[in-house]
Design an enzyme around this catalytic site. Structure first.
Site, short mmCIF file in Angstrom:
data_model
loop_
_atom_site.label_atom_id
_atom_site.label_comp_id
_atom_site.label_asym_id
_atom_site.label_seq_id
_atom_site.Cartn_x
_atom_site.Cartn_y
_atom_site.Cartn_z
N GLN A 70 -2.57 5.44 1.77
CA GLN A 70 -2.53 5.86 3.17
C GLN A 70 -1.80 7.19 3.25
O GLN A 70 -0.78 7.38 2.59
CB GLN A 70 -1.81 4.84 4.03
CG GLN A 70 -2.49 3.49 4.07
CD GLN A 70 -1.73 2.53 4.96
OE1 GLN A 70 -1.09 2.92 5.92
NE2 GLN A 70 -1.80 1.26 4.62
N MET B 73 0.83 -1.18 0.00
CA MET B 73 0.00 0.00 0.00
C MET B 73 0.87 1.24 0.00
O MET B 73 1.76 1.36 0.83
CB MET B 73 -0.87 0.03 1.25
CG MET B 73 -1.99 -0.95 1.25
SD MET B 73 -3.07 -0.51 2.61
CE MET B 73 -3.74 -2.09 2.96
N PRO B 74 0.61 2.18 -0.89
CA PRO B 74 1.38 3.42 -0.90
C PRO B 74 1.12 4.24 0.35
O PRO B 74 0.00 4.33 0.84
CB PRO B 74 0.85 4.16 -2.13
CG PRO B 74 0.23 3.09 -2.98
CD PRO B 74 -0.30 2.08 -2.03
N MET B 75 2.19 4.84 0.88
CA MET B 75 2.10 5.70 2.05
C MET B 75 2.62 7.07 1.67
O MET B 75 3.74 7.20 1.18
CB MET B 75 2.96 5.13 3.19
CG MET B 75 3.15 6.06 4.36
SD MET B 75 1.68 6.33 5.33
CE MET B 75 1.56 4.75 6.14
#
Length: 63
Positions: free
Chosen positions: A40, A1-3
């Site tokens: 996120q 998931m990209p943060m």
């Protein structure tokens, strides 16, 4: 998931952060792909005296 991490001077409202989160999510999905649900974002509010640039604290008066 990209943060995505956003560090900025304190003082933004919840509404401003909500608008920023929406805009960042949209931009990321459009430019990098993925789904909005996977993105996120963490907002970190920093006091001006805890951030320095150009050898000066953010709380220092401008010369």
């Amino acid at each position: 998931m990209p943060m995505i991490r956003v560090e900025m001077f304190e003082g933004r409202t919840v509404e401003q952060k909500r608008a920023c989160a929406k805009a960042l999510t949209k931009a990321f999905v459009e430019s990098c792909g993925g789904t909005p649900e996977a993105i996120q974002i963490v907002f970190t509010d920093v006091e001006k005296h805890d951030w320095a640039f150009g050898g000066r604290l953010g709380s220092d008066p401008k010369e």
